[in-house]
Design a protein around this motif. Structure first.
Motif, PDB file in Angstrom:
ATOM      1  N   LYS A   1       0.742  -1.263   0.165  1.00  0.00           N
ATOM      2  CA  LYS A   1      -0.210  -0.213  -0.114  1.00  0.00           C
ATOM      3  C   LYS A   1       0.735   1.054   0.468  1.00  0.00           C
ATOM      4  CE  LYS A   1      -3.484   1.952   2.741  1.00  0.00           C
ATOM      5  NZ  LYS A   1      -5.009   2.227   3.422  1.00  0.00           N
ATOM      6  N   LYS A   2       0.220   2.653  -0.816  1.00  0.00           N
ATOM      7  CA  LYS A   2       1.182   3.503  -1.405  1.00  0.00           C
ATOM      8  C   LYS A   2       0.520   4.439   0.207  1.00  0.00           C
ATOM      9  CE  LYS A   2       3.937   1.844  -4.254  1.00  0.00           C
ATOM     10  NZ  LYS A   2       4.954   1.739  -4.087  1.00  0.00           N
ATOM     11  N   ILE A   3       1.519   5.134   0.853  1.00  0.00           N
ATOM     12  CA  ILE A   3       1.256   6.032   1.885  1.00  0.00           C
ATOM     13  C   ILE A   3       2.617   7.010   1.717  1.00  0.00           C
ATOM     14  CG2 ILE A   3       1.258   5.709   4.774  1.00  0.00           C
ATOM     15  CD1 ILE A   3       0.933   2.734   4.610  1.00  0.00           C
ATOM     16  N   SER A   4       1.372   8.355   2.573  1.00  0.00           N
ATOM     17  CA  SER A   4       2.705   9.733   2.020  1.00  0.00           C
ATOM     18  C   SER A   4       2.458  10.185   3.832  1.00  0.00           C
ATOM     19  CB  SER A   4       2.324  10.435   1.083  1.00  0.00           C
ATOM     20  OG  SER A   4       2.282  10.037   0.396  1.00  0.00           O
ATOM     21  N   ALA A   5       3.841  10.392   4.094  1.00  0.00           N
ATOM     22  CA  ALA A   5       3.864  11.050   5.713  1.00  0.00           C
ATOM     23  C   ALA A   5       4.186  13.411   5.290  1.00  0.00           C
ATOM     24  CB  ALA A   5       5.411  10.387   6.545  1.00  0.00           C
ATOM     25  N   PHE A   6       3.881  13.676   5.495  1.00  0.00           N
ATOM     26  CA  PHE A   6       4.093  15.213   4.877  1.00  0.00           C
ATOM     27  C   PHE A   6       4.625  15.733   6.607  1.00  0.00           C
ATOM     28  CE2 PHE A   6      -0.014  14.003   2.477  1.00  0.00           C
ATOM     29  CZ  PHE A   6       0.436  14.475   0.925  1.00  0.00           C
ATOM     30  N   LEU A   7       5.133  16.338   6.111  1.00  0.00           N
ATOM     31  CA  LEU A   7       6.697  17.101   7.015  1.00  0.00           C
ATOM     32  C   LEU A   7       6.680  18.768   6.925  1.00  0.00           C
ATOM     33  CD1 LEU A   7      10.192  15.141   7.380  1.00  0.00           C
ATOM     34  CD2 LEU A   7       7.998  14.527   8.034  1.00  0.00           C
ATOM     35  N   GLN A   8       5.776  19.311   7.845  1.00  0.00           N
ATOM     36  CA  GLN A   8       6.279  20.542   7.668  1.00  0.00           C
ATOM     37  C   GLN A   8       7.377  21.310   8.590  1.00  0.00           C
ATOM     38  OE1 GLN A   8       3.260  22.346   6.695  1.00  0.00           O
ATOM     39  NE2 GLN A   8       5.228  24.162   7.272  1.00  0.00           N
ATOM     40  N   CYS A   9       7.786  21.960   7.228  1.00  0.00           N
ATOM     41  CA  CYS A   9       8.941  22.590   8.022  1.00  0.00           C
ATOM     42  C   CYS A   9       9.014  24.350   8.140  1.00  0.00           C
ATOM     43  CB  CYS A   9      10.463  22.017   7.061  1.00  0.00           C
ATOM     44  SG  CYS A   9       9.744  20.599   7.001  1.00  0.00           S
ATOM     45  N   LYS A  10       9.910  25.006   8.927  1.00  0.00           N
ATOM     46  CA  LYS A  10       9.930  25.945   8.341  1.00  0.00           C
ATOM     47  C   LYS A  10      10.863  26.239   7.534  1.00  0.00           C
ATOM     48  CE  LYS A  10      10.197  27.342  13.676  1.00  0.00           C
ATOM     49  NZ  LYS A  10      10.813  27.761  15.222  1.00  0.00           N
ATOM     50  N   LYS A  11      10.689  27.808   6.782  1.00  0.00           N
ATOM     51  CA  LYS A  11      11.432  27.461   5.503  1.00  0.00           C
ATOM     52  C   LYS A  11      12.793  28.927   6.115  1.00  0.00           C
ATOM     53  CE  LYS A  11       8.157  28.953   3.157  1.00  0.00           C
ATOM     54  NZ  LYS A  11       7.467  29.964   2.238  1.00  0.00           N
ATOM     55  N   LYS A  12      13.736  28.165   5.630  1.00  0.00           N
ATOM     56  CA  LYS A  12      15.164  29.580   5.650  1.00  0.00           C
ATOM     57  C   LYS A  12      15.490  29.221   4.767  1.00  0.00           C
ATOM     58  CE  LYS A  12      19.180  29.528   8.619  1.00  0.00           C
ATOM     59  NZ  LYS A  12      20.330  28.959   9.838  1.00  0.00           N
ATOM     60  N   PRO A  13      15.909  30.271   4.264  1.00  0.00           N
ATOM     61  CA  PRO A  13      16.868  30.809   2.263  1.00  0.00           C
ATOM     62  C   PRO A  13      17.879  30.749   3.486  1.00  0.00           C
ATOM     63  CG  PRO A  13      15.216  33.175   3.007  1.00  0.00           C
ATOM     64  CD  PRO A  13      14.963  31.954   4.165  1.00  0.00           C
ATOM     65  N   ILE A  14      18.524  30.014   2.062  1.00  0.00           N
ATOM     66  CA  ILE A  14      20.003  30.607   2.300  1.00  0.00           C
ATOM     67  C   ILE A  14      20.623  30.952   1.322  1.00  0.00           C
ATOM     68  CG2 ILE A  14      20.444  29.413   3.981  1.00  0.00           C
ATOM     69  CD1 ILE A  14      21.006  26.788   2.354  1.00  0.00           C
ATOM     70  N   LYS A  15      21.935  31.779   0.843  1.00  0.00           N
ATOM     71  CA  LYS A  15      23.007  31.964  -0.034  1.00  0.00           C
ATOM     72  C   LYS A  15      23.302  31.574  -0.189  1.00  0.00           C
ATOM     73  CE  LYS A  15      20.750  37.073   0.377  1.00  0.00           C
ATOM     74  NZ  LYS A  15      21.929  38.218   0.357  1.00  0.00           N
ATOM     75  N   HIS A  16      23.993  30.852  -1.044  1.00  0.00           N
ATOM     76  CA  HIS A  16      25.574  30.507  -1.796  1.00  0.00           C
ATOM     77  C   HIS A  16      26.078  31.683  -2.386  1.00  0.00           C
ATOM     78  CE1 HIS A  16      27.417  27.101  -3.791  1.00  0.00           C
ATOM     79  NE2 HIS A  16      27.992  27.552  -4.788  1.00  0.00           N
ATOM     80  N   ASN A  17      27.169  31.865  -0.791  1.00  0.00           N
ATOM     81  CA  ASN A  17      27.868  32.418  -0.742  1.00  0.00           C
ATOM     82  C   ASN A  17      29.275  31.868  -1.065  1.00  0.00           C
ATOM     83  OD1 ASN A  17      26.992  34.047  -0.133  1.00  0.00           O
ATOM     84  ND2 ASN A  17      26.875  33.794   1.946  1.00  0.00           N
ATOM     85  N   LYS A  18      30.018  32.994  -1.686  1.00  0.00           N
ATOM     86  CA  LYS A  18      31.633  32.672  -2.182  1.00  0.00           C
ATOM     87  C   LYS A  18      32.812  33.079  -1.410  1.00  0.00           C
ATOM     88  CE  LYS A  18      30.804  33.573  -7.371  1.00  0.00           C
ATOM     89  NZ  LYS A  18      31.044  34.078  -8.757  1.00  0.00           N
ATOM     90  N   SER A  19      33.492  31.924  -1.415  1.00  0.00           N
ATOM     91  CA  SER A  19      35.037  32.683  -0.793  1.00  0.00           C
ATOM     92  C   SER A  19      35.055  34.310  -0.625  1.00  0.00           C
ATOM     93  CB  SER A  19      36.062  32.558  -0.703  1.00  0.00           C
ATOM     94  OG  SER A  19      36.502  31.924  -2.032  1.00  0.00           O
ATOM     95  N   LYS A  20      36.009  34.773   0.248  1.00  0.00           N
ATOM     96  CA  LYS A  20      36.488  35.749  -0.176  1.00  0.00           C
ATOM     97  C   LYS A  20      37.430  36.286  -1.651  1.00  0.00           C
ATOM     98  CE  LYS A  20      35.636  37.870   4.151  1.00  0.00           C
ATOM     99  NZ  LYS A  20      35.913  38.333   5.266  1.00  0.00           N
ATOM    100  N   LYS A  21      38.360  35.417  -1.533  1.00  0.00           N
ATOM    101  CA  LYS A  21      39.457  35.114  -2.324  1.00  0.00           C
ATOM    102  C   LYS A  21      38.399  35.137  -3.687  1.00  0.00           C
ATOM    103  CE  LYS A  21      43.891  32.971  -3.945  1.00  0.00           C
ATOM    104  NZ  LYS A  21      43.224  32.610  -5.553  1.00  0.00           N
TER     105      LYS A  21
END
Length: 222
Positions: free
Chosen positions: A167-187
């Motif tokens: 039997k196919k069953i789905s479990a739904f997780l509720q989460c907090k959204k936290k946007p993150i930036k893909h930062n490059k190194s200073k160099k």
């Protein structure tokens, strides 16, 4: 004149700072399971993600043990879970589902599964298992599970298959959204800035040459 406009447009394009953004879902909890007989797994917040029973079942006839669901998300386990220390998903490459639990004996267990994007719509992203090479390199657990993430709602759908009944069953997780930036190194950022500045100077010189040529042609026609 067209050449001059094209150069100006290119200059504006290179002046724009493009930042790649990902999303981070944290403090997830099981908000809903589609089969009512598993309702006791549902919670109202991440703080309530405690006291989960073992899903290891014993076959009455031959005494064999098996997990109630196929696959392993690190959520439904063969041992009792005292509490969830972390349940989060980081969208990157590959996307990672991080699960940290504390057992009844106080032992801390860490589970990490990786996912690649299969397809997607404006809000929903469909994931399958990450490539095997990533699992070996980064220590991901082997699995064959699939996820569906709704970015606008901050939900994760775990697709489950019940052992025996299929039997196919789905479990739904509720989460907090936290946007993150893909930062490059200073160099790397400094090197990129230097290259961009040199490129813009080069474009400016070419632009001046084209402008001078345009002025010359206009005066010549007069």
């Amino acid at each position: 004149m067209k050449k001059l406009l094209a150069i100006i447009a290119l200059s504006l394009f290179w002046n724009n700072t493009v930042v790649a953004k990902h999303f981070h879902l944290t403090e997830c909890y099981i908000k809903k399971i589609t089969d009512p007989k598993y309702k006791h797994f549902e919670r109202n917040s991440f703080k309530e993600m405690k006291n989960f029973p073992s899903l290891l079942k014993k076959e009455i006839n031959d005494g064999k043990e098996f997990l109630l669901f196929y696959g392993d998300f690190g959520i439904f386990k063969s041992t009792e879970i005292n509490k969830f220390v972390e349940l989060s998903l980081v969208s990157s490459y590959p996307t990672v589902l991080n699960v940290v639990t504390e057992g009844k004996d106080g032992e801390t267990l860490i589970h990490k599964t990786g996912y690649d994007i299969l397809t997607g719509t404006e809000n929903n992203i469909f994931f399958g298992p990450a490539d095997l090479s990533f699992r070996k390199r980064d220590g991901f657990e082997k699995h064959n599970n699939r996820l569906v993430i709704n970015r606008s709602k901050g939900t994760i759908e775990l697709k489950l298959t019940e052992f025996g009944t299929q039997k196919k069953i789905s479990a739904f997780l509720q989460c907090k959204k936290k946007p993150i930036k893909h930062n490059k190194s200073k160099k790397k950022k400094k090197d990129t800035d230097n290259f961009t500045n040199l490129y813009l100077i080069f474009l400016s010189i070419i632009g001046l040459i084209n402008l001078a040529g345009l002025i010359y042609l206009i005066r010549r026609k007069k």
